[in-house]
Design a protein around this motif. Sequence first.
Motif, PDB file in Angstrom:
ATOM      1  N   ASN A 144     -41.302 -77.631  27.013  1.00  0.00           N
ATOM      2  CA  ASN A 144     -41.540 -77.059  25.696  1.00  0.00           C
ATOM      3  C   ASN A 144     -40.571 -75.908  25.417  1.00  0.00           C
ATOM      4  N   LYS A 145     -40.370 -75.048  26.408  1.00  0.00           N
ATOM      5  CA  LYS A 145     -39.491 -73.893  26.211  1.00  0.00           C
ATOM      6  C   LYS A 145     -38.045 -74.372  25.987  1.00  0.00           C
ATOM      7  N   GLN A 146     -37.664 -75.380  26.768  1.00  0.00           N
ATOM      8  CA  GLN A 146     -36.298 -75.891  26.613  1.00  0.00           C
ATOM      9  C   GLN A 146     -36.070 -76.412  25.187  1.00  0.00           C
ATOM     10  N   TYR A 173     -34.359 -80.739  31.441  1.00  0.00           N
ATOM     11  CA  TYR A 173     -35.157 -81.952  31.208  1.00  0.00           C
ATOM     12  C   TYR A 173     -34.297 -82.996  30.498  1.00  0.00           C
ATOM     13  N   SER A 174     -34.618 -84.250  30.711  1.00  0.00           N
ATOM     14  CA  SER A 174     -33.766 -85.331  30.199  1.00  0.00           C
ATOM     15  C   SER A 174     -33.845 -85.436  28.671  1.00  0.00           C
ATOM     16  N   SER A 176     -36.974 -84.739  26.112  1.00  0.00           N
ATOM     17  CA  SER A 176     -36.819 -83.816  24.978  1.00  0.00           C
ATOM     18  C   SER A 176     -37.182 -84.505  23.665  1.00  0.00           C
ATOM     19  N   LEU A 177     -36.808 -85.762  23.546  1.00  0.00           N
ATOM     20  CA  LEU A 177     -37.104 -86.499  22.307  1.00  0.00           C
ATOM     21  C   LEU A 177     -38.617 -86.575  22.050  1.00  0.00           C
ATOM     22  N   THR A 178     -39.372 -86.636  23.121  1.00  0.00           N
ATOM     23  CA  THR A 178     -40.827 -86.719  22.927  1.00  0.00           C
ATOM     24  C   THR A 178     -41.428 -85.335  22.637  1.00  0.00           C
ATOM     25  N   GLU A 179     -40.745 -84.280  23.072  1.00  0.00           N
ATOM     26  CA  GLU A 179     -41.308 -82.927  22.938  1.00  0.00           C
ATOM     27  C   GLU A 179     -40.973 -82.264  21.589  1.00  0.00           C
ATOM     28  N   LEU A 239     -34.301 -75.595  19.034  1.00  0.00           N
ATOM     29  CA  LEU A 239     -34.634 -75.451  17.613  1.00  0.00           C
ATOM     30  C   LEU A 239     -34.433 -74.030  17.084  1.00  0.00           C
ATOM     31  N   TYR A 240     -34.487 -73.071  18.009  1.00  0.00           N
ATOM     32  CA  TYR A 240     -34.549 -71.666  17.605  1.00  0.00           C
ATOM     33  C   TYR A 240     -33.340 -71.222  16.771  1.00  0.00           C
ATOM     34  N   THR A 241     -32.146 -71.613  17.190  1.00  0.00           N
ATOM     35  CA  THR A 241     -30.949 -71.093  16.513  1.00  0.00           C
ATOM     36  C   THR A 241     -30.950 -71.449  15.027  1.00  0.00           C
TER      37      THR A 241
END
Lengths: 441, 425
Positions: free
Chosen positions: B39-41, B155-156, B160-163, B46-48
């Motif tokens: 989640n953090k990754q 993470y792969s 990431s696509l699912t998160e 998205l943050y930027t």
Amino acid sequence: MSKPANTKKKSTSLKHVPGFTHVKTVANIDEYILKRNGLRVLYHNRADTEVVTTNITYLVGAIDETLGKSGLAHMLEHMLFKPTKADIKAKITNGRAMKFEREVGCILNANTWKDRTTYYFSYPAKYVDTALNIEAQRMTGVVLNQKELGPEQNNVLSEFDMYNGDPYFAITVQLVSTAFLSHPYGHETIGYREDIEDYTPERLQQFYTDYYRPDNAVMMVIGDIDKKTALEAIKKQFTAIKNPATPVPRHHIREPKQEGIRRVSIERNSTTNILSIGFKHAGLGTVEWLTTSIMLNVLTSGPESVFEKLLVDTGKVASIDSSLEPTRDTNLAVMHFTLAPGHSHGELEKIVLETIEKQSVSDITQLVKKVKANMLTEELFSRTSSMQIAQELTEYVASGNWENYAKTPDLLKTITPKMVVDCMKTHFKPDNLTIGTFIGK
Amino acid sequence: MTLDIKPTEYFSLATVTSKKSDIVKAIITTDTHTQNNLNKQVIEYLYTDMLLSGSGSYSREEFLNAVNMLGASIDIDVTAGKVSFILRSTTDQFGKLLALFKAMLQEPTFPAVELKRVKNTTLNQLHQAKEDSKNIALDELRNLFYGVDDRKYTYSIEESLTEVPKVTATQLKKFHQSVMANRWFCSIGSDKAAISAFEKYLRTIKTQSLEVEGVHQPKPPSPVLHLQSIPSRQNIDFNIGLPLPITRSHPDYIPLGFAVAVLGKVGGFAGRLMSTVREKEGLTYGIYSQLEGFSSEEQGYLRIMTFFAPGKTLEGLTSTFREIKKLYTSGVSQAEVEAFKTILSTQQSLIKDSSGRTLADLHSYHCEGFSIGDMEEYKQALGDVTRADVNRVIEAYLDPSLMSISGAGPTNSVQKDLRTWHQSM
């Protein structure tokens, strides 16, 4: 009355350097010609850095290559890092250029482009004689034999594969070869793999003899070194080098007229899908080139650009990339749109071309203002190191008039939103377009 | 140019002061790493964009318009928990840029409509990254060296696509709070007036300075060959290396960095790998080695990066490992030590050519907590390295039999041969 006269005399004497003809001084850059052989010199002082960049640009590139000989200029660039005749005589096994890097730690490299081949060193000022000596040796003493060529040929093939694995490069190669039927800008500087495999020492030797000569070169010295020292060092190293009796060979090729959109596609085992739209544009140093640059920024650069908002923000496209090369002649600029999953090349092409067609002055006025402001700021940032100055100046040298380097900020200010809209209307006509599709299977 | 580093209660400020400057570049870096998770990754991805998507009374469009009208830029980079803001403008517009930057940091709105857009664009970018063989080879190598809670673990793309769809505005706001609360390392290059305005600005905005401790999970070295098939590429990208059990503060770090430079100094042709694998044997266009991921608290790793055509992969890797083994068994010569001392010293001199490089160099030391004195001492120590030191650390840390290999590209045709070769090592 006497004071102005003295000032003038002093100014003139500062420009006079024995052995050189002063040509002009623009924006603190002095141009000289070495009288003995026509070597052109550009000198620019940057005090208090203790660093000097020397950059020699030969006016030879992809534009001078004929069919079956694509990439010769670039291959030759690689060979100039091998031991020269003088190196062999002095038993410098790996060559003077490599020795300079391996013993001193200077920055050295070279690059070949459509109209030029450039070699540069950046180093502490005390090494200026060493750097210039290397360039002088390389101008006359390259050694081209199969033993040296073989491994380097493999390196260039490795370089080619590195680029060609990139879908954007692969489609660009096909795009330019489709856009230009006759002009040598129709092949990329690295050449075709098949041509690279066929190089011989003899072929390279002829190319070297034709183009590596003082009257086809521009030597730049930029950095923390006084002019007299710099020019005397150049004279010492280069004055004995003679030009061949024959003129520099040039191919004056006029591209046949285009009548309608040209198309090309690549299919590869890939997850990537790209729509590439190419259009021909004027060469560097013209108001037209700068207008094209602003237009391309308005359309594709940054979150406020027309297509980022229309295509990336709405999820139709994953990313947009564009290129506008600084070349002397008319060349092909390209916009690459990487499709998001579920979208088609045809759908995107229609949206892109229709959107460009309906852009008006009022649509883009604010955007043009911002693009110009950003480009002016970038110009200031790009002039803060001797290497960056040399790199930018090199492109203007190769385009035929280095003075435009100094004029660019002022020229930028003269470009209006209407000029940008007109640029869209003229550049995106069917008889100026080449469209490519990279299809992932 | 005058260099300085000045700590204050809530931030520290490094400065490169010129007598006169038409431009300003400022960098602010803060470390948010506590414990890595998927989640953090993804929040970092998205943050930027989200931070630039609305501030106070500004909508995204209005904010971007205001920055660009100045001919200025605000770039945000988040890498492994470290957040950096990079501000660039002309000197005369810098005050206005700071006002906008203040609004961005103090009043971000993270609107729902923008979050939907950013999630969508991020998913598309992740799809595009599936063929980025260079980065995939690197990520997989680091994943062999670090546990999932470590900042260097990635993470792969599929994970990431699912998160991405699950990220909420509340999570982004929480992440932003940590950016604002943690200690800032600020560096600026310009004239006195711009620097003074920046310092004044920092004093008004920065009122906290939390020190957070991050989870660090290095694993012991274990030689693994990891291959990922990406058929569309022409070359196979390789990353070779091993985790190293020291931090940047360890006395062995400097001689180890020296040894790795002899093996494959990044840029140019001076390293052994470039002079043999490329120059003599023509097996690759580029091959370099460096130490990465070190800080005064965290251990890092050795990375050798190169690529080979499938047909030359076996020969290329054999040649690369022959050079590593040669370094491991025979060490470096006195002549190499002398030459590399000069090379590294020249590299330091060349930084002075560019105000931008001077600032970047200073900022990297600054973020490690160095003072100007520490930095000078550290650079001096590079010149004091002895052959005995270098050879001792080579023997202690650079055993080729412990090194892992991560390759990404058209691996299918060579996979079998490579596995056989790897087992025979």
